[in-house]
Scaffold this active site. Structure first.
Site, mmCIF file in Angstrom:
data_model
loop_
_atom_site.group_PDB
_atom_site.id
_atom_site.type_symbol
_atom_site.label_atom_id
_atom_site.label_comp_id
_atom_site.label_asym_id
_atom_site.label_seq_id
_atom_site.Cartn_x
_atom_site.Cartn_y
_atom_site.Cartn_z
ATOM 1 N N VAL A 45 55.386 25.779 23.508
ATOM 2 C CA VAL A 45 55.168 24.329 23.509
ATOM 3 C C VAL A 45 54.025 23.967 24.449
ATOM 4 O O VAL A 45 53.150 23.153 24.117
ATOM 5 C CB VAL A 45 56.460 23.581 23.902
ATOM 6 C CG1 VAL A 45 56.207 22.068 23.923
ATOM 7 C CG2 VAL A 45 57.590 23.908 22.940
ATOM 8 N N CYS A 46 54.004 24.588 25.628
ATOM 9 C CA CYS A 46 52.945 24.314 26.598
ATOM 10 C C CYS A 46 51.567 24.656 26.036
ATOM 11 O O CYS A 46 50.588 23.935 26.264
ATOM 12 C CB CYS A 46 53.164 25.127 27.869
ATOM 13 S SG CYS A 46 54.737 24.842 28.693
ATOM 14 N N THR A 47 51.489 25.740 25.302
ATOM 15 C CA THR A 47 50.218 26.162 24.724
ATOM 16 C C THR A 47 49.676 25.113 23.764
ATOM 17 O O THR A 47 48.478 24.815 23.760
ATOM 18 C CB THR A 47 50.387 27.513 24.016
ATOM 19 O OG1 THR A 47 50.811 28.497 24.984
ATOM 20 C CG2 THR A 47 49.085 27.978 23.369
ATOM 21 N N LEU A 50 48.438 21.912 26.051
ATOM 22 C CA LEU A 50 47.179 22.034 26.775
ATOM 23 C C LEU A 50 45.983 22.063 25.840
ATOM 24 O O LEU A 50 44.913 21.549 26.165
ATOM 25 C CB LEU A 50 47.193 23.271 27.684
ATOM 26 C CG LEU A 50 47.711 22.971 29.100
ATOM 27 C CD1 LEU A 50 49.221 22.758 29.100
ATOM 28 C CD2 LEU A 50 47.341 24.065 30.085
#
Length: 222
Positions: A45-47, A50
């Site tokens: 999810v973070c990928t 960002l």
């Protein structure tokens, strides 16, 4: 330390980032800032998040907003992760992460900003230490916290909404207005309750009174 609230001064700190060492207040300067945390590097999810922020660099820039990320990992991991973000993000559109990502392996800054996950037992590192949740702080040029959001680790953020709130805050600071439900930049705004009816005639000659306490007006902004 008491919890951070809207109107609190954002705590200052020094940190190592992917763009070099910073002193947070000095880095913000005369800009607005968005500080947003991530549960961990090399997480799905973070990928996606960002990459989206990188692709929207011009949207932040035209609002005089600096963006900075943080997760409870070291600088070397961050730098490797950025390569993954750029590679995966390129499937959507050209992606180049230029904003800094703070290295916080000891969780000092995460603790300072109360970002650590106290609920999700799966949101832990190999040592069992809690990762950060998806916290967002919008900070104005006076270093005052103007917005806080906290998402669970499992849910990606909506950056359209974050930009919408920045627009609302900036317009509210410049003109004596507030914004209604689901408002987007360019739509009618609400005349601030502190503006008298006589003032409104001068400040907002096109305003409409719907209720004694609810007046809307078009607002032309750059």
């Amino acid at each position: 330390m008491p919890s951070l609230r809207l109107g609190s001064i954002a705590p200052d700190f020094e940190a190592q980032t992917t763009a070099g060492p910073i002193k947070f207040h000095e880095w913000i300067g005369d800009s607005w800032a968005i500080l947003f945390s991530h549960p961990g590097d090399f997480t799905p999810v973070c990928t996606t998040e960002l990459g989206e922020v990188a692709r929207r660099a011009k949207d932040f820039e035209k609002r005089n907003v600096k963006v900075i990320g943080i997760s409870a990992n070291g600088l070397e991991e961050h730098e490797k992760w950025v390569q993954d973000i750029n590679s995966f993000g390129a499937q959507v559109a050209p992606t180049d992460v230029q904003f800094p990502i703070i290295a916080d392996p000891d969780r000092k800054i995460s603790t300072l900003y109360d970002m650590l996950d106290e609920q999700d037992a799966t949101n832990r590192d190999a040592k069992g230490l809690p990762f950060t949740i998806r916290t967002v702080f919008v900070i104005d040029p006076k270093k005052v916290i103007r917005l806080t959001l906290a998402y669970p680790a499992s849910t990606g953020r909506n950056f359209d909404e974050i930009l919408r709130v920045v627009d609302s805050l900036q317009i509210g600071d410049k003109y004596r207005v507030t914004t209604p439900v689901n408002w987007k930049k360019g739509e009618d705004v609400i005349v601030h309750p502190g503006v008298s009816n006589e003032e409104a005639k001068t400040l907002f000659p096109e305003h409409t009174t719907h209720l004694p306490y609810l007046r809307t007006t078009p607002l032309k902004v750059e």
